[in-house]
Scaffold this motif. Structure first.
Motif, mmCIF file in Angstrom:
data_model
loop_
_atom_site.group_PDB
_atom_site.id
_atom_site.type_symbol
_atom_site.label_atom_id
_atom_site.label_comp_id
_atom_site.label_asym_id
_atom_site.label_seq_id
_atom_site.Cartn_x
_atom_site.Cartn_y
_atom_site.Cartn_z
ATOM 1 N N THR A 101 59.824 101.539 49.263
ATOM 2 C CA THR A 101 58.754 100.541 49.379
ATOM 3 C C THR A 101 59.243 99.176 48.925
ATOM 4 O OG1 THR A 101 57.057 102.223 49.014
ATOM 5 C CG2 THR A 101 56.413 99.938 48.674
ATOM 6 N N MET A 102 59.939 99.150 47.782
ATOM 7 C CA MET A 102 60.464 97.883 47.276
ATOM 8 C C MET A 102 61.514 97.306 48.216
ATOM 9 S SD MET A 102 59.931 95.754 44.926
ATOM 10 C CE MET A 102 60.641 94.329 44.134
ATOM 11 N N GLN A 103 62.316 98.175 48.834
ATOM 12 C CA GLN A 103 63.307 97.709 49.808
ATOM 13 C C GLN A 103 62.622 97.022 50.988
ATOM 14 O OE1 GLN A 103 65.281 101.501 50.471
ATOM 15 N NE2 GLN A 103 67.179 100.698 49.608
ATOM 16 N N MET A 104 61.533 97.622 51.488
ATOM 17 C CA MET A 104 60.828 97.049 52.620
ATOM 18 C C MET A 104 60.129 95.745 52.252
ATOM 19 S SD MET A 104 61.497 98.848 55.221
ATOM 20 C CE MET A 104 60.342 98.087 56.348
ATOM 21 N N VAL A 105 59.563 95.690 51.060
ATOM 22 C CA VAL A 105 58.916 94.460 50.596
ATOM 23 C C VAL A 105 59.932 93.323 50.524
ATOM 24 C CG1 VAL A 105 57.828 93.358 48.602
ATOM 25 C CG2 VAL A 105 57.032 95.600 49.369
ATOM 26 N N LEU A 106 61.082 93.600 49.929
ATOM 27 C CA LEU A 106 62.121 92.574 49.830
ATOM 28 C C LEU A 106 62.667 92.201 51.202
ATOM 29 C CD1 LEU A 106 64.125 93.689 46.655
ATOM 30 C CD2 LEU A 106 62.705 91.648 46.925
ATOM 31 N N LEU A 107 62.756 93.174 52.096
ATOM 32 C CA LEU A 107 63.237 92.894 53.445
ATOM 33 C C LEU A 107 62.336 91.868 54.133
ATOM 34 C CD1 LEU A 107 65.177 93.669 55.808
ATOM 35 C CD2 LEU A 107 63.456 95.352 56.476
ATOM 36 N N LEU A 108 61.035 92.067 54.041
ATOM 37 C CA LEU A 108 60.097 91.146 54.669
ATOM 38 C C LEU A 108 60.112 89.779 53.996
ATOM 39 C CD1 LEU A 108 56.983 93.412 55.332
ATOM 40 C CD2 LEU A 108 58.925 92.926 56.808
ATOM 41 N N LEU A 109 60.070 89.788 52.682
ATOM 42 C CA LEU A 109 59.998 88.519 51.958
ATOM 43 C C LEU A 109 61.262 87.686 52.130
ATOM 44 C CD1 LEU A 109 58.242 89.634 48.638
ATOM 45 C CD2 LEU A 109 57.262 88.369 50.553
ATOM 46 N N THR A 110 62.418 88.295 51.938
ATOM 47 C CA THR A 110 63.669 87.536 52.081
ATOM 48 C C THR A 110 63.875 87.084 53.517
ATOM 49 O OG1 THR A 110 64.896 89.625 52.341
ATOM 50 C CG2 THR A 110 64.803 88.663 50.130
ATOM 51 N N GLY A 111 63.439 87.898 54.486
ATOM 52 C CA GLY A 111 63.557 87.500 55.885
ATOM 53 C C GLY A 111 62.645 86.338 56.229
ATOM 54 N N MET A 112 61.405 86.391 55.753
ATOM 55 C CA MET A 112 60.461 85.316 56.026
ATOM 56 C C MET A 112 60.882 84.014 55.358
ATOM 57 S SD MET A 112 56.902 87.473 55.636
ATOM 58 C CE MET A 112 55.826 86.084 55.942
ATOM 59 N N VAL A 113 61.376 84.105 54.134
ATOM 60 C CA VAL A 113 61.815 82.903 53.424
ATOM 61 C C VAL A 113 63.054 82.311 54.095
ATOM 62 C CG1 VAL A 113 62.716 82.042 51.234
ATOM 63 C CG2 VAL A 113 60.811 83.644 51.238
ATOM 64 N N LEU A 114 63.950 83.176 54.562
ATOM 65 C CA LEU A 114 65.124 82.684 55.285
ATOM 66 C C LEU A 114 64.709 81.992 56.580
ATOM 67 C CD1 LEU A 114 68.197 82.514 55.546
ATOM 68 C CD2 LEU A 114 68.170 84.777 56.615
ATOM 69 N N ALA A 115 63.691 82.532 57.258
ATOM 70 C CA ALA A 115 63.226 81.936 58.512
ATOM 71 C C ALA A 115 62.557 80.581 58.292
ATOM 72 C CB ALA A 115 62.250 82.882 59.203
ATOM 73 N N ALA A 116 62.122 80.312 57.047
ATOM 74 C CA ALA A 116 61.474 79.032 56.746
ATOM 75 C C ALA A 116 62.486 77.912 56.561
ATOM 76 C CB ALA A 116 60.613 79.172 55.484
ATOM 77 N N VAL A 117 63.784 78.248 56.483
ATOM 78 C CA VAL A 117 64.824 77.219 56.370
ATOM 79 C C VAL A 117 64.870 76.421 57.680
ATOM 80 C CG1 VAL A 117 67.293 76.808 56.091
ATOM 81 C CG2 VAL A 117 66.160 78.604 54.767
ATOM 82 N N PRO A 118 64.889 75.091 57.626
ATOM 83 C CA PRO A 118 64.828 74.285 58.854
ATOM 84 C C PRO A 118 65.857 74.655 59.915
ATOM 85 C CG PRO A 118 64.501 72.893 56.941
ATOM 86 C CD PRO A 118 64.829 74.255 56.416
#
Length: 437
Positions: free
Chosen positions: A61-78
């Motif tokens: 569960t923690m792996q999936m949470v981090l996967l989504l969060l780190t992916g979304m934050v990376l996608a927010a980079v210009p």
């Protein structure tokens, strides 16, 4: 005609399908009642197995949470956003939007299912923003539906497991190289047929009226606007690019070193890679922390529901319900039909226990010996289980939760389309399994 059918099915599903959390609870109660009927003398065993199993998925569960969060934050980079926008701009018609979304997501699923969870979700938002004529729920279904292809990809849990030395069924089926599973011509043919036909079916389901365009709030980093002027030592530490870049570089060096030493692409590696790249590209720790905080709310369904499915899998095993389903299918099969019945039973079990690795641990020890007695190739048994597991992912909310969390839709918005796709995939794969395996 298919568009009309899809519209009717979608409206019925949106009216009667409950929330994904309600579905998880109902499945829990169903397995408990079925297990009690099978073993009325030992109800406490079900309570114990549910309670013990409830916490088994905590790490995942923690792996999936981090996967989504780190992916979304990376996608927010210009720079990343501009790259996604550039590709998404090619989808200038609804048909191109559906096909391009499916293809990008399918390629990501082939490389790694964990990577695809984020890539598909982020890409569909970019396409939806640029094509208001496309029906956004169908776009999301197009991004999620390639989940049926992952079992033939490079991260196939079953295909990789049986190729591993000393795997838990090695004494029964031996070590099976990937050339006989995920890279076998029969597997590649099934993959190709689904890859070509599924986007066609998706385009045919596109509604002609009542188009619902993208309306989901975008997750962006507002760090530059919200961070205060760095006029104190504490704020300077938060906003200096040195700490973010150095910390990200440490993680990146670790990832590169693991790949050099032959490490497989797993969830931990992807998470650390996304985290490291995000830290470097956001530069300061303050920027990254703000972007992370803005994205974190979308992960609540996963944190809440994943433990329930862990409990279901535990009860499914301890009650004997899983074995009863598998035995019932195997009892009516012969050498020619065994793989087809294996596929169907895997699809049924997956609805209750949606985990490729967990399902193989449950179904493999029962399915493989029965097939071997009939003279069935163990490699085809493994792939039949994998295809069945992936097939009903289309109608199981468990794996849809990550993408729904990111795009902000409800399971009922896409399930009507996924249900029709599941019918197509099930029929096509059944025929191909019979003639190819």
């Amino acid at each position: 005609m298919l568009s009309s059918i899809a519209d009717r099915v979608s409206r019925v599903v949106q009216r009667y399908l409950p929330d994904a959390f309600v579905i998880a609870v109902l499945l829990t109660l169903f397995v408990f009642i079925a297990g009690f009927v099978m073993n009325p003398q030992e109800p406490i065993t079900l309570f114990k197995s549910f309670g013990d199993g409830f916490w088994v998925y905590l790490a995942f569960t923690m792996q999936m949470v981090l996967l989504l969060l780190t992916g979304m934050v990376l996608a927010a980079v210009p720079v990343v956003k501009r790259g996604l926008e550039s590709i998404a701009s090619l989808a200038n018609t609804p048909a191109k939007a559906y096909v391009l979304t499916f293809v990008v997501s399918a390629l990501a699923y082939y490389i790694n299912w964990g990577l695809a969870v984020v890539v598909g979700a982020i890409f569909v938002r970019e396409v939806g923003k640029r094509n208001q004529q496309a029906h956004f729920p169908l776009l999301v279904a197009a991004a999620y539906s390639p989940t049926v292809l992952y079992t033939a990809g490079l991260s196939s849990s079953i295909g990789l497991t049986v190729a591993t030395k000393d795997h838990f069924l090695a004494d029964v089926m031996g070590i099976i190289p990937t050339s006989q599973t995920i890279f076998h011509p029969s597997t590649l043919i099934i993959f190709a047929v689904l890859f070509i036909t599924m986007p066609i079916v998706i385009c045919l389901m596109a509604p002609k009226n009542n188009i619902k365009p993208y309306q989901v709030k975008e997750v962006t980093s507002k760090s530059e606007a919200t961070l205060q002027k760095a006029d104190t030592p504490a704020l300077k530490l938060e906003q200096t690019p040195i700490l973010g870049i150095v910390t990200g570089a440490v993680g990146l060096i670790y990832v590169i070193n693991e790949f050099i030493n032959g490490k497989d692409l797993d969830l931990n590696i992807i998470n650390l890679l996304f985290l490291s790249l995000g830290l470097i590209m956001h530069r300061s720790l303050g920027n990254y922390g703000n972007a992370f905080k803005e994205a974190v709310g979308s992960t609540s369904p996963i944190i809440l529901q994943f433990p329930f499915y862990a409990g279901i899998i535990a009860m499914l095993t301890s009650s004997g319900l899983g074995q009863a389903i598998i035995d019932a299918m195997a009892s009516v099969a012969n050498k020619e039909t065994f793989d087809v019945f294996t596929y169907w039973s895997a699809g049924i079990v997956n609805i209750l226990a949606p985990s490729g690795g967990g399902q193989w641990a449950l179904q493999g020890p029962l399915q493989v010996p029965a097939g071997v007695k009939l003279g069935v190739d163990p490699a085809t048994i493994a792939m039949a289980v994998g295809w069945g597991d992936a097939w009903t992912n289309l109608i199981q909310p468990f794996w849809a939760l990550p993408i729904l969390s990111i795009v902000g839709l409800h399971i009922r918005h896409i399930m009507g389309y996924c249900f029709l796709l599941a019918i197509w995939v099930g029929a096509v794969t059944t025929i191909l399994l019979f003639f190819l395996y």
